[in-house]
Scaffold this motif. Structure first.
Motif, PDB file in Angstrom:
ATOM      1  N   ALA A   4       1.836   5.275  12.661  1.00 17.36           N
ATOM      2  CA  ALA A   4       2.494   6.574  11.979  1.00 17.36           C
ATOM      3  C   ALA A   4       2.272   6.548  10.543  1.00 17.36           C
ATOM      4  O   ALA A   4       1.940   7.478  10.203  1.00 17.36           O
ATOM      5  CB  ALA A   4       3.964   6.545  12.272  1.00 17.36           C
ATOM      6  N   LEU A   5       2.383   5.295   9.965  1.00 17.85           N
ATOM      7  CA  LEU A   5       2.397   5.633   8.369  1.00 17.85           C
ATOM      8  C   LEU A   5       0.938   5.395   7.774  1.00 17.85           C
ATOM      9  O   LEU A   5       0.592   5.895   6.777  1.00 17.85           O
ATOM     10  CB  LEU A   5       3.203   4.632   7.716  1.00 17.85           C
ATOM     11  N   GLY A   6       0.049   4.540   8.354  1.00 19.12           N
ATOM     12  CA  GLY A   6      -1.002   4.214   8.032  1.00 19.12           C
ATOM     13  C   GLY A   6      -1.056   2.947   7.121  1.00 19.12           C
ATOM     14  O   GLY A   6      -0.204   2.917   6.122  1.00 19.12           O
ATOM     15  N   GLU A   7      -1.890   1.875   7.523  1.00 15.22           N
ATOM     16  CA  GLU A   7      -1.775   0.594   6.693  1.00 15.22           C
ATOM     17  C   GLU A   7      -1.875   0.650   5.158  1.00 15.22           C
ATOM     18  O   GLU A   7      -1.268  -0.023   4.226  1.00 15.22           O
ATOM     19  CB  GLU A   7      -2.853  -0.459   7.105  1.00 15.22           C
ATOM     20  N   GLU A   8      -2.548   1.719   4.694  1.00 15.05           N
ATOM     21  CA  GLU A   8      -2.758   1.990   3.254  1.00 15.05           C
ATOM     22  C   GLU A   8      -1.659   2.230   2.565  1.00 15.05           C
ATOM     23  O   GLU A   8      -1.447   2.250   1.262  1.00 15.05           O
ATOM     24  CB  GLU A   8      -3.907   2.722   3.014  1.00 15.05           C
ATOM     25  N   ASN A   9      -0.457   2.900   3.294  1.00 13.99           N
ATOM     26  CA  ASN A   9       0.779   3.324   2.678  1.00 13.99           C
ATOM     27  C   ASN A   9       1.810   2.409   2.670  1.00 13.99           C
ATOM     28  O   ASN A   9       2.931   2.703   2.265  1.00 13.99           O
ATOM     29  CB  ASN A   9       1.014   4.720   3.394  1.00 13.99           C
ATOM     30  N   ILE A  10       1.629   1.189   3.420  1.00  9.57           N
ATOM     31  CA  ILE A  10       2.799   0.367   3.689  1.00  9.57           C
ATOM     32  C   ILE A  10       2.645  -0.597   2.508  1.00  9.57           C
ATOM     33  O   ILE A  10       1.595  -1.315   2.408  1.00  9.57           O
ATOM     34  CB  ILE A  10       2.682  -0.153   5.065  1.00  9.57           C
ATOM     35  N   VAL A  11       3.702  -0.642   1.679  1.00  6.61           N
ATOM     36  CA  VAL A  11       3.715  -1.556   0.592  1.00  6.61           C
ATOM     37  C   VAL A  11       4.659  -2.677   0.683  1.00  6.61           C
ATOM     38  O   VAL A  11       4.699  -3.731  -0.242  1.00  6.61           O
ATOM     39  CB  VAL A  11       3.850  -0.944  -0.704  1.00  6.61           C
ATOM     40  N   GLY A  12       5.451  -2.907   1.816  1.00  6.89           N
ATOM     41  CA  GLY A  12       6.454  -3.871   2.100  1.00  6.89           C
ATOM     42  C   GLY A  12       7.238  -3.759   3.281  1.00  6.89           C
ATOM     43  O   GLY A  12       7.053  -2.645   3.832  1.00  6.89           O
ATOM     44  N   VAL A  13       7.721  -4.739   3.778  1.00  3.07           N
ATOM     45  CA  VAL A  13       8.524  -4.488   5.209  1.00  3.07           C
ATOM     46  C   VAL A  13       9.907  -5.398   4.866  1.00  3.07           C
ATOM     47  O   VAL A  13       9.883  -6.559   4.498  1.00  3.07           O
ATOM     48  CB  VAL A  13       7.771  -5.184   6.206  1.00  3.07           C
ATOM     49  N   TYR A  14      10.810  -4.899   5.062  1.00  4.54           N
ATOM     50  CA  TYR A  14      12.294  -5.184   5.082  1.00  4.54           C
ATOM     51  C   TYR A  14      12.515  -5.733   6.429  1.00  4.54           C
ATOM     52  O   TYR A  14      12.633  -4.777   7.409  1.00  4.54           O
ATOM     53  CB  TYR A  14      13.312  -4.347   4.605  1.00  4.54           C
TER      54      TYR A  14
END
Length: 370
Positions: free
Chosen positions: A230-240
């Protein structure tokens, strides 16, 4: 039966009950007990029967740490006490049956880590009706519980959120994070989430947020794959990630995607697999919750309550159904590769050999652990 007869029958039943209770009390007094009245109507100075109900065995902590630590402290404080242990294996209906069995066996006190804090309330009420005190362990069960010990769960979320923000730094302004929260039936999960959001909201965009049924790593993996799509890997900067088990499923999804570098992922519980991922640089942090003080507080509270004494507590908490519950809350610690030696190793949670297996030996050497 007409109303007059019903009233007469009720009076006779109440009188009979009162006579029976008085006779019972006289017998106990004649037996030289000498103790003060407790919740179960009698201070017990001898051996105790203690029920221990833990929620599941998917998370390593319960069988490896919580159970042996609680049983060990009980044996230290009361060598003649017996512990009846059961694990609900994440089934709320099974745990209700286990509670009913403990009540039928007339144990002196119950230590309960609820699968579902709300659905267990009826069983807690049944224990209360039977005069059996209940210590809520790790999760704040509903119903008339008598004491509670856990960690400061909102602080756990704040620790996770703060560590994540500090790690992503300026990248947070250009990207989004994914929140993988715990089970909606676990009241702790809501507190972790609340604490994390108090830090994250307004500081970073939350692209996707999931509540994960039963804390299952497989569901966290599926949700993470959905978030990446949904978001694209290039837009994910962290995971809680609310705990280490889910972090494992999340990291598997991240590694299978096209990330040039894995984004930081949080965790909780300092599970050995999580610690190894921290050493390897795959998981950024976990939350170390020293289980010994929590487990020992539960044992101490249970024995005090069974003996008709007030449990020692540092504060009080309110559940959805009960106010002013005596509580002992333990402070959590952010765990990273930089403080492994002074936390999990120093406290004996794991040995260096357990963490630095051949697969992780090089990573351990690079981290300065060997």
């Amino acid at each position: 039966m007409n109303a007059t007869l019903r009233r007469a029958a009720a009076v006779l039943a109440a009188s009979a009950a009162a006579v029976s209770l008085a006779a019972c009390g006289s017998a106990e007094q004649a037996g030289g007990n000498g103790g003060s009245d407790g919740k179960n109507g009698d201070r017990k100075d001898g051996p105790l029967s203690i029920g221990l109900l833990l929620p599941e065995d998917q998370t390593a902590r319960y069988e490896k740490f919580d159970r042996p630590l609680i049983e060990g402290k009980i044996e230290q404080l009361c060598p003649d006490c017996t512990v009846t242990y059961v694990n609900a294996k994440q089934d709320a209906s099974v745990q209700q049956q286990q509670m009913n069995s403990m009540i039928t066996k007339q144990v002196d006190v119950i230590i309960l880590d609820a699968v579902d804090a709300k659905s267990i309330a009826g069983s807690v009420q049944a224990a209360d009706d039977a005069g059996i005190p209940v210590v809520a362990y790790d999760r704040l069960a509903e119903g008339p519980i008598d004491a509670y010990t856990s960690f400061d769960n909102e602080e756990v979320g704040r620790v996770q959120g703060t560590a994540l923000l500090e790690e992503i730094g300026e990248a947070g302004g250009d990207g989004q994070i994914v929140m993988m929260n715990g089970s909606p039936t676990d009241p702790n999960a809501a507190m972790f989430k609340k604490g994390a959001l108090s830090v994250l909201e307004g500081e970073v965009e939350i692209g996707k947020s999931y509540d994960t049924t039963e804390w299952k790593p497989s569901e966290a993996n599926k949700n993470m794959n959905g978030a990446i799509a949904a978001l694209g890997e290039e837009n994910i900067v962290g995971v809680y990630s609310a705990n280490d088990g889910m972090a494992g499923g999340i990291i598997t999804a991240l590694k299978e995607a096209d990330f040039a570098e894995l984004p930081p992922v949080t965790g909780q519980d300092a599970e050995i697999a999580g610690v190894q991922r921290i050493v390897a640089g795959e998981q950024f942090m976990s939350v170390y919750k020293p289980y010994r003080p929590e487990a020992e507080a539960a044992a101490e509270m249970a024995i005090a309550l069974a003996r008709g004494e007030e449990p020692e507590a540092e504060s009080t908490v309110d559940s959805a159904t009960t106010e002013g519950v005596p509580a002992t809350l333990i402070t959590p610690v952010a765990l990273t590769v930089d403080n492994l030696e002074e936390t999990v190793f120093k406290d004996g949670l794991y040995t260096l050999e357990e963490v630095c297996t051949p697969e992780y030996r090089t990573a351990c050497e690079e981290a300065g652990l060997m």
